[in-house]
Write a protein that holds these residues in place. Structure first.
Motif, PDB file in Angstrom:
ATOM      1  N   SER A 222      23.523   8.316  15.031  1.00 44.07           N
ATOM      2  CA  SER A 222      23.667   9.341  14.742  1.00 44.07           C
ATOM      3  C   SER A 222      24.870  10.189  13.437  1.00 44.07           C
ATOM      4  O   SER A 222      24.235  11.460  13.042  1.00 44.07           O
ATOM      5  CB  SER A 222      25.082   9.800  16.117  1.00 44.07           C
ATOM      6  OG  SER A 222      23.681   9.277  17.849  1.00 44.07           O
TER       7      SER A 222
ATOM      8  N   GLN B 192      22.598  14.129  21.219  1.00 44.64           N
ATOM      9  CA  GLN B 192      22.177  13.295  21.658  1.00 44.64           C
ATOM     10  C   GLN B 192      22.897  14.042  23.363  1.00 44.64           C
ATOM     11  O   GLN B 192      22.213  13.282  24.724  1.00 44.64           O
ATOM     12  CB  GLN B 192      23.253  11.817  21.004  1.00 44.64           C
ATOM     13  CG  GLN B 192      23.189  11.055  21.834  1.00 44.64           C
ATOM     14  CD  GLN B 192      23.640   9.767  21.418  1.00 44.64           C
ATOM     15  OE1 GLN B 192      23.655   9.882  20.536  1.00 44.64           O
ATOM     16  NE2 GLN B 192      23.787   8.533  21.704  1.00 44.64           N
TER      17      GLN B 192
ATOM     18  N   ASP C  24      18.064  12.598  18.026  1.00 39.27           N
ATOM     19  CA  ASP C  24      18.748  11.356  18.492  1.00 39.27           C
ATOM     20  C   ASP C  24      18.414  11.422  19.944  1.00 39.27           C
ATOM     21  O   ASP C  24      18.785  12.031  20.880  1.00 39.27           O
ATOM     22  CB  ASP C  24      19.407  12.491  17.945  1.00 39.27           C
ATOM     23  CG  ASP C  24      20.904  11.235  18.371  1.00 39.27           C
ATOM     24  OD1 ASP C  24      20.524  10.235  18.225  1.00 39.27           O
ATOM     25  OD2 ASP C  24      22.438  10.968  17.539  1.00 39.27           O
ATOM     26  N   GLU C  25      17.581  10.661  20.254  1.00 38.80           N
ATOM     27  CA  GLU C  25      17.887  10.108  22.123  1.00 38.80           C
ATOM     28  C   GLU C  25      16.850  11.161  22.626  1.00 38.80           C
ATOM     29  O   GLU C  25      17.333  11.230  23.291  1.00 38.80           O
ATOM     30  CB  GLU C  25      18.601   9.682  22.163  1.00 38.80           C
ATOM     31  CG  GLU C  25      19.201   7.912  21.389  1.00 38.80           C
ATOM     32  CD  GLU C  25      20.531   7.437  21.846  1.00 38.80           C
ATOM     33  OE1 GLU C  25      19.993   7.513  23.384  1.00 38.80           O
ATOM     34  OE2 GLU C  25      21.045   6.925  21.459  1.00 38.80           O
TER      35      GLU C  25
ATOM     36  N   GLY D   6      27.297   7.770  22.022  1.00 35.38           N
ATOM     37  CA  GLY D   6      26.770   7.718  22.846  1.00 35.38           C
ATOM     38  C   GLY D   6      27.016   7.098  24.305  1.00 35.38           C
ATOM     39  O   GLY D   6      27.495   7.122  25.047  1.00 35.38           O
TER      40      GLY D   6
HETATM   41 MG   LIG Z   1      24.041   8.438  19.061  1.00 31.64          MG
END
Ligand SMILES: [Mg+2]
Ligand SMILES: Nc1ncnc2c1ncn2[C@@H]1O[C@H](COP(=O)(O)OP(=O)(O)OP(=O)(O)O)[C@@H](O)[C@H]1O
Ligand SMILES: Nc1ncnc2c1ncn2[C@@H]1O[C@H](COP(=O)(O)OP(=O)(O)OP(=O)(O)O)[C@@H](O)[C@H]1O
Ligand SMILES: [Mg+2]
Lengths: 289, 264, 292
Positions: A45, A94, A176-177, B153
Motif C-alpha cells: 500500500s 484498501q 489496493d486489494e 490492512g
Molecule cells: Mg495494504
C-alpha cells in the motif's frame, strides 16, 4: 521508451529511521496490469501511496524517482504534482468504509471528482455515476446513490469505490486489494470489467492482491514483496510455471486450492524466512556503505 | 447446540425512501433463516455480496434485534433479551468485523483496544494478556503501542482477531477475516483458529468469500442469497455435489492460481 | 498462554515517533502565555496606576518617539493615563471573558451535541428542533436585548456570548458524533459488553476532542472580539475599569493627536484573536495521534 508508470529505486523510510521500502523499481506500461503480492505489511500500500503523494506524515521518500506519463513526479512542486495526479490517476483504497465519508450520501461522493476536478455538469456526472454503478453489478443503483455508506454491505461499498475510481477514466489506477469483499461471481464480473476498461482506455493498472488465483487471471507481470524489498519480478506465466525465489514458491504452496485438499495452508517455512532476513540485512549493509 | 436459529427475519428502516414526515418503510434483509450450529463445530457462511451475511452475524451477537423468529444461544432464547440481561452473555460470543479499520478506535493504541474488553469483564493482568493475544496472531509486542492507522490492512485485521480471541469466548463470528492477509499469514491464522476449536472448544461461524478456505476449515456450510439460505450441507457434500444452481455458479467462479484455468 | 500455539511474530524496528512542536504553536502559545502572565500579575507589573489621570502628562508618545517620558512605555492617552498599564488591566477582563464564556459555551453546546448525536431518537428531535427555532431569531439582537434587560456587567457579556454561540458547538459536535456512531468500533464496544453511556464517554468522546479543542479555542477568540465590541459601544462593564474595546473607542477620537492610544490595543486585540484561532489548530496538529 519509458513506461507509463515507472518507479526507480524508490526508498521510503519513517522519520525516525526504519526503512519501509528498500529501493523498489517497477514499470507499468499503458494497457498493462502489474500485480503486487507479498507479505502483509511488506509495503504494498505504501508503494501506491508514494505514487499518489499521500504518504502518512511520519514517512518520507528518501531517494528514487517516480515517472508518470513521462514526467518525474518528485521533481514537480506539490501543487503541480497534485494537479497532475488528480487528472491522470485514481486509487481504489484498501479500507472501503473509512475511505467513504460517513455523513454524506454515496451519489455526491462519486460525482464530486467529476464535477470538482474535471468540470462536468451535475446531471452528466449523475448519469455517469448511475451507469457505472450498473456496470459494477449493483442492483438498484438509484437507491444506492441516495444511501449512506453504513447502509451498504462491505462488497457494495467496495464496488462503489471501484466505480468512482473508474468514473473519471483515469490513465493509471492503483487498486489496493479491490476484490477482498466480493463474492467470487461478482469478483469474476468485476475482473472482466477491469479487462474491458483496460482494453478500451489503455489504462495502466497496479493491482495489489493476496489472491494468486486473481493474479493468474488479470496480471501481465507481477512483483513479489517482502519487508519492503522486491524479491522477485517476473512475467505472470513464467511465475506460475517456475517461480524463481523460494519465497514465491512458498507462497504458491501456501495458497489454498479448493479442488486439492492436501495442498495449501502451510505457512512459509522458517528456512525461507531466515534466507529473506539474510537478504535484507545484506541489502541494508550494502546501501549504508 | 451452540446456536439454534429458527425462521429468523430482520427488517431495517429504509432511510432512503423515508418520507419527510412519518415512519420509514421497512426493507427485509433476512427473510426467514433457520439452521443449527452444534458446539465445537465450524460453520461456513458464503453467499453473494449484499445477501445478508454480515447482518445475520450482527443479529446472532445481538447487535440487531430480530423482527421475527428466534435465536437460541446455548439453550437460552436471546432474540429479544435486553442489553442488561445480555451483558453477562456478551463475553461468551464475540464478533470480528468485516472492515478492520473502522472496527478499531482510531484514537486508542492497539494494546488498549485489545485490553479494554478484558478489563470490562474484570480480568486481571490485562496488558500482559493483550500482548499474548497479539503474539498469537503473529504481530510483534511493540505493536501494542501503535495506533490503528500506523498498521497495514492485514495487520489491522489481525488486531481484530486478537481482540476477539483474548476474551476466550465460546463462539466467534468471523466476518471475512482472512481476505486481507497474505496466504502465509492466512495459514497461520487458520491454524490458530483450528487449534482454538480443538483445544478450547471454540465454536466458529466463518463468513468468507474464499471457498478454498471454507472447504479447508468448515464442517458445514450455508449458502445465502438475498436474505435466504439456498443450501445447507456438510462441506464435503456441498463441494462434491452441489444442489442449488447458485452454489454451482459460485463454485465455477473460483479463480485458481493457474493461468490455464478456463475463466470467463 | 491460551494454548501451546507456535507464533510467528514479525520484525518491528520502529520506535515511537514524536512530532516536533510547530512554529505556529510556539508563536500563538507564546503570545497567549505572555498575555495570561501579564493579566495575572497586572497589579504588580503595571508601571502606573491604570486609572490615575494626569493632565500634565497627557498624550505622551511611546518610548522611542521624541518627547516620551520614562515609565510611560507606550505613551499616555488624552487624560494622561498610561496606555501599557491600561492594556494589561484590560487583558484581565478580555481573558476572563474568553475563558469562562468559551468554556461554558463549549460545555453546554458539546454536551447537547453529543447526546443528540449519540442517543438520537427523541433527545435528538428535541434538541434539533430547539436549535432550528433558536436560529430563526437573530441571536445578536437577542443578546443586546438581554443586556438591556439585565444590565451591563461581566455576567451579561458571558451570557450573551453563550446565547449567541452554543448552537455552533451543538451542530458540529452532533454531526461528528453521528458519523462516529456508525463506525464498527462502536458496535465492537457493544459486543464487548460496554454500556451505552460508557461507550459515549470512553470511545466517542476522545474522537471528538480534536474538533472540540479547535472550536473551543476559536470560541475564545470570538469571545474576546465580542467583549471588545460590547465595550466599544459601552455595553460592557462600568466605564472606569479599562477595557480594550473602551480604549479603542477613546483612541479613535484622538487618532490624529495620539495614534498610539488606538493602535496598541488594536494590535493586542488582533494578535490575541489570531492566536486563539490558530492555537487550537496547532494543538490538534501536535497532539492528535491520527494526524501523525
Ligand atoms: Mg495494504
Ligand atoms: N503511519 C504509519 N506509521 C508507521 N508505520 C506505518 C504507518 N503506516 C504503515 N506503516 C508500516 O509500514 C509497513 C508497510 O505498510 P503497508 O500498508 O504498505 O503494508 P501492505 O503491504 O499494504 O500490507 P497489507 O497487505 O497488510 O495491506 C507496515 O509494516 C506498517 O506497519
Ligand atoms: N443499516 C442499514 N440500513 C439499510 N439497509 C442496510 C443496512 N445495513 C445493511 N443493509 C442492507 O442489507 C443488505 C445485506 O447487507 P450485509 O452487509 O448483511 O451483506 P453481506 O452479505 O455481508 O455482503 P458482503 O459480502 O458484501 O459484505 C444489503 O443490501 C444492504 O444494503
Ligand atoms: Mg458483509
Amino acid at each position: 521508451m519509458i513506461a507509463y508508470l515507472s518507479i526507480r529505486n524508490l526508498s521510503v523510510s519513517l522519520s525516525n529511521g526504519p526503512e519501509i521500502l528498500r529501493s523498489i523499481s517497477l514499470d507499468v506500461d499503458a494497457g498493462e496490469v502489474h500485480g503486487l503480492v507479498g507479505e502483509s505489511g511488506a509495503g504494498k500500500s505504501i508503494i501506491g501511496k508514494s505514487v499518489l503523494g499521500i504518504l502518512p506524515r511520519a514517512m518520507g521518500i528518501t531517494s528514487g524517482e517516480i515517472w508518470l506519463d513521462g514526467v518525474n513526479l518528485l521533481s514537480l512542486s506539490v501543487a503541480q504534482r497534485r494537479r497532475r495526479i488528480g487528472a491522470l490517476a485514481a486509487l481504489i483504497p484498501q479500507d472501503p468504509l473509512t475511505a467513504l465519508n460517513p455523513s454524506r450520501r454515496i451519489g455526491p461522493q462519486i460525482t464530486r471528482r467529476l464535477v470538482g476536478i474535471l468540470g462536468w455538469s451535475k446531471s452528466a456526472a449523475q448519469a455517469r455515476a448511475l451507469e457505472l454503478l450498473k456496470e459494477v453489478h449493483i442492483e438498484n443503483p438509484e437507491h444506492v446513490m441516495r444511501s449512506y455508506p453504513h447502509e451498504l454491505s462491505g462488497g457494495m461499498r467496495q464496488r462503489v469505490l471501484i466505480a468512482s475510481a473508474f468514473a473519471a477514466e483515469p490513465k493509471l489506477i492503483i487498486a489496493d486489494e479491490p476484490t477482498t469483499a466480493l463474492d467470487v461471481t461478482v469478483q469474476k464480473q468485476i475482473l472482466r470489467l477491469v479487462g474491458e476498461m483496460q482494453a478500451r482506455h489503455r489504462t495502466a493498472l497496479l493491482f495489489v492482491t493476496h489472491d494468486l488465483g486473481v493474479v493468474s487471471k488479470v496480471c501481465d507481470h507481477l512483483s513479489v514483496l517482502y519487508a519492503g524489498m522486491i524479491v522477485e519480478k517476473s512475467q505472470m506465466r513464467s511465475f506460475f510455471a517456475a517461480p524463481s525465489h523460494p519465497y514465491s514458491r512458498a507462497l504458491l504452496a501456501a495458497s489454498p486450492k479448493y479442488d486439492d485438499l492436501s495442498g495449501g495452508l502451510v505457512p512459509v517455512p522458517q528456512a525461507v524466512i531466515d534466507q529473506l532476513d539474510g537478504e535484507i540485512t545484506a541489502f541494508d549493509k550494502g546501501s549504508r556503505t | 447446540m451452540m446456536y439454534e436459529v429458527r425462521d429468523l427475519q430482520l427488517s431495517l428502516p429504509d432511510m432512503v425512501r423515508k418520507p419527510l414526515l412519518g415512519p420509514a418503510p421497512k426493507i427485509d434483509i433476512l427473510k426467514g433463516i433457520s439452521f443449527d450450529l452444534p458446539k465445537k463445530s465450524v460453520l461456513g457462511i458464503v453467499g453473494g455480496s449484499g445477501s445478508g451475511k454480515s447482518t445475520l452475524g450482527r443479529t446472532m451477537v445481538r447487535l440487531l434485534e430480530p423482527s421475527a423468529g428466534h435465536i437460541k444461544f446455548d439453550g437460552q432464547d436471546v432474540s429479544h433479551m435486553g442489553e442488561e440481561k445480555l451483558r453477562p452473555l456478551r463475553r461468551r460470543f464475540q464478533m470480528i468485523f468485516q472492515d478492520p479499520m473502522s472496527s478499531l478506535n482510531p484514537r486508542q493504541r492497539i494494546g488498549r483496544i485489545i485490553a479494554a474488553p478484558l478489563e470490562l469483564h474484570g480480568w486481571d493482568n490485562v496488558a500482559q494478556r493483550a500482548i499474548e493475544a497479539l503474539v498469537m496472531v503473529g504481530l510483534p509486542e511493540s505493536f501494542a503501542k501503535r495506533y490503528p492507522h500506523e498498521l497495514s490492512g492485514g495487520q489491522r485485521q489481525r488486531v481484530g482477531i486478537a481482540r476477539a480471541i483474548a476474551l476466550q469466548p465460546e463462539f466467534i463470528l468471523a466476518d471475512e477475516i482472512v481476505s486481507g492477509l497474505d496466504v502465509s499469514s492466512q495459514a497461520q491464522v487458520l491454524i490458530l483458529l483450528e487449534d482454538l476449536v480443538r483445544e478450547l472448544d471454540l465454536t466458529l461461524a466463518f463468513v468468507s468469500h474464499d471457498l478454498s478456505v471454507v472447504r479447508r476449515l468448515c464442517d458445514q456450510v450455508i449458502v445465502m442469497r438475498e436474505g435466504l439460505i439456498v443450501e445447507n450441507a456438510p462441506t464435503a457434500t456441498l463441494f462434491t455435489s452441489p444442489q442449488d444452481d447458485y452454489t454451482k455458479e459460485l463454485l465455477a467462479a473460483i479463480p485458481l492460481p493457474d493461468p490455464d484455468q478456463p475463466f470467463n | 498462554m491460551l494454548c501451546s500455539i507456535q507464533s510467528y511474530a514479525m520484525r518491528d524496528t520502529r520506535s515511537e515517533i514524536r512530532p516536533k512542536l510547530g512554529i505556529r504553536l510556539w508563536l500563538c502559545g507564546g503570545w497567549l502565555f505572555c498575555l495570561v502572565l501579564g493579566a495575572l500579575f497586572a497589579p504588580w507589573i503595571s508601571p502606573q496606576d491604570p486609572l490615575a489621570q494626569d493632565l500634565f502628562a497627557a498624550r505622551l508618545p511611546p518610548f522611542w518617539v521624541a518627547g516620551s517620558e520614562p515609565g510611560f512605555w507606550l505613551g499616555t492617552d488624552s487624560l494622561g493615563r498610561d496606555v501599557l498599564s491600561r492594556m494589561l488591566h484590560g487583558a484581565r477582563l478580555a481573558l476572563i471573558v474568553a475563558f469562562i464564556a468559551g468554556t461554558l459555551t463549549c460545555l453546554i453546546g458539546s454536551t447537547l451535541g453529543i447526546f443528540a448525536g449519540y442517543y438520537q431518537g427523541w433527545a435528538d428531535r428535541v434538541i434539533s428542533r430547539f436549535i432550528d427555532i433558536w436560529m430563526a431569531f437573530p441571536p445578536v439582537l437577542f443578546a443586546i436585548l438581554l443586556i438591556a434587560v439585565i444590565g451591563t456587567g461581566m455576567t451579561s457579556i458571558i451570557i450573551a456570548i453563550i446565547i449567541i454561540d452554543w448552537t455552533r458547538f451543538t451542530r458540529v459536535v452532533r454531526a461528528e458524533t453521528m458519523s462516529q456512531s456508525v463506525m464498527d468500533y462502536i458496535a465492537s464496544a457493544q459486543v464487548a459488553g460496554r454500556g451505552k453511556f460508557s461507550t459515549m464517554v470512553s470511545e466517542i468522546l476522545p474522537n471528538l476532542l480534536p474538533t472540540i479543542v479547535v472550536l473551543l479555542s476559536l470560541e475564545m477568540g470570538i469571545a474576546v472580539i465580542v467583549e471588545a465590541i460590547l465595550s466599544f459601544v459601552n455595553l460592557s462593564i462600568s466605564t472606569d475599569s479599562p477595557t480594550w474595546g473602551g480604549m479603542i473607542a477613546e483612541g479613535r477620537i484622538s487618532i490624529h493627536q495620539a495614534w498610539w492610544v488606538l493602535v496598541f490595543p488594536l494590535i493586542a486585540l488582533f494578535l490575541t484573536v489570531l492566536s486563539f484561532s490558530q492555537f487550537g489548530e496547532g494543538l490538534k496538529d501536535r497532539f492528535d495521534p491520527v494526524l501523525r
